[in-house]
Enzyme design. Sequence first.
Site, PDB file in Angstrom:
ATOM      1  N   ASP A  23       0.813  -1.232  -0.135  1.00  0.00           N
ATOM      2  CA  ASP A  23      -0.073  -0.104  -0.053  1.00  0.00           C
ATOM      3  C   ASP A  23       0.899   1.265  -0.083  1.00  0.00           C
ATOM      4  O   ASP A  23       0.297   2.310   0.599  1.00  0.00           O
ATOM      5  CB  ASP A  23      -1.072  -0.103   1.150  1.00  0.00           C
ATOM      6  CG  ASP A  23      -2.115  -1.251   0.993  1.00  0.00           C
ATOM      7  OD1 ASP A  23      -1.774  -1.967   0.327  1.00  0.00           O
ATOM      8  OD2 ASP A  23      -2.683  -1.201   2.314  1.00  0.00           O
ATOM      9  N   LYS A 128      -6.666  -4.905  -3.228  1.00  0.00           N
ATOM     10  CA  LYS A 128      -7.407  -5.792  -1.891  1.00  0.00           C
ATOM     11  C   LYS A 128      -8.270  -4.805  -1.388  1.00  0.00           C
ATOM     12  O   LYS A 128      -8.000  -3.544  -1.048  1.00  0.00           O
ATOM     13  CB  LYS A 128      -6.064  -6.003  -0.880  1.00  0.00           C
ATOM     14  CG  LYS A 128      -5.414  -4.787  -0.405  1.00  0.00           C
ATOM     15  CD  LYS A 128      -4.164  -5.354   0.514  1.00  0.00           C
ATOM     16  CE  LYS A 128      -3.421  -4.376   1.179  1.00  0.00           C
ATOM     17  NZ  LYS A 128      -3.981  -3.544   1.853  1.00  0.00           N
ATOM     18  N   CYS A 161      -2.031  -2.345   7.726  1.00  0.00           N
ATOM     19  CA  CYS A 161      -2.055  -3.328   6.612  1.00  0.00           C
ATOM     20  C   CYS A 161      -0.764  -4.264   6.729  1.00  0.00           C
ATOM     21  O   CYS A 161      -1.043  -5.480   6.312  1.00  0.00           O
ATOM     22  CB  CYS A 161      -2.258  -2.638   5.275  1.00  0.00           C
ATOM     23  SG  CYS A 161      -4.038  -1.929   5.426  1.00  0.00           S
TER      24      CYS A 161
HETATM   25  C1  C5J Z   1      -3.048   0.770   5.550  1.00  0.00           C
HETATM   26  C2  C5J Z   1      -4.828   1.794   6.721  1.00  0.00           C
HETATM   27  N1  C5J Z   1      -2.545   0.245   4.282  1.00  0.00           N
HETATM   28  N2  C5J Z   1      -3.830   2.341   7.690  1.00  0.00           N
HETATM   29  N3  C5J Z   1      -4.403   1.234   5.418  1.00  0.00           N
HETATM   30  O1  C5J Z   1      -2.283   0.385   6.624  1.00  0.00           O
HETATM   31  O2  C5J Z   1      -6.143   2.125   6.734  1.00  0.00           O
END
Ligand code: C5J
Length: 223
Positions: A23, A128, A161
């Site tokens: 991400d 995802k 994540c």
């Molecule tokens: C991720 C989030 N990528 N913190 N998303 O950690 O909402």
Amino acid sequence: MRIDAEPYEFTCDLRTAALLIIDMQRDFLEPGGFGAMLGNDVSQLRRTIAPNIALLSAWRGAGGLVIHTREGHRPDLTDLPPAKKIRGRGTTSIGDAGPMGRILVRGEAGHDIIPELYPEPLEPVIDKPGKGAFFATDLHAILQNRGIQQLVVTGVTTEVCVNTTIREANDRGYDCLCVADCCGSYFPEFHDMGLRMIKAQGGIFGWVAPSEHVLRALKEMAA
Ligand code: C5J
């Protein structure tokens, strides 16, 4: 390849290992993105860009598999659980107009990966809908088809994540090494605890090492 790590040495074979970058999206990392709009300190995430560039370059150079993920939803939001949509009671939520297009919607500028770490054409990108990269995706099938057993994991955010994905991977039988300086959180204390939770109790979810140790192992392997 042997990597000096905690709680003990991490052994991986480049033929059965993948670099999994979680991400690293514009909305989370860029000063004009959704994360910043919510008042988060994006510098906490941006410090991971340089070490990720170095690791990605070395991993690609060694011929290792690289997989990228992006958190986000279909434009019609049919894969967005109502509970996720309303969580936080914010005035702006997933699917609404944000500073870089609709928030966490596939195809929008803010949803895409930052240019510094942009995937190469043959590198799989996993879209995802959840926090974990295995939930409702074909990641496990891709890893199985490629004979992958070990994951070297980087990205954001450490406690959300990255941690969720490492826990999912651990339950599916993968050995995971989390690269400490290549992961980040808006909350430094959550980052620290996120790393500690992975390596606690003899590596209950996996291993942790700085990128310097992974780079050194890659260099030794090439020598
Ligand atoms: C991720 C989030 N990528 N913190 N998303 O950690 O909402």
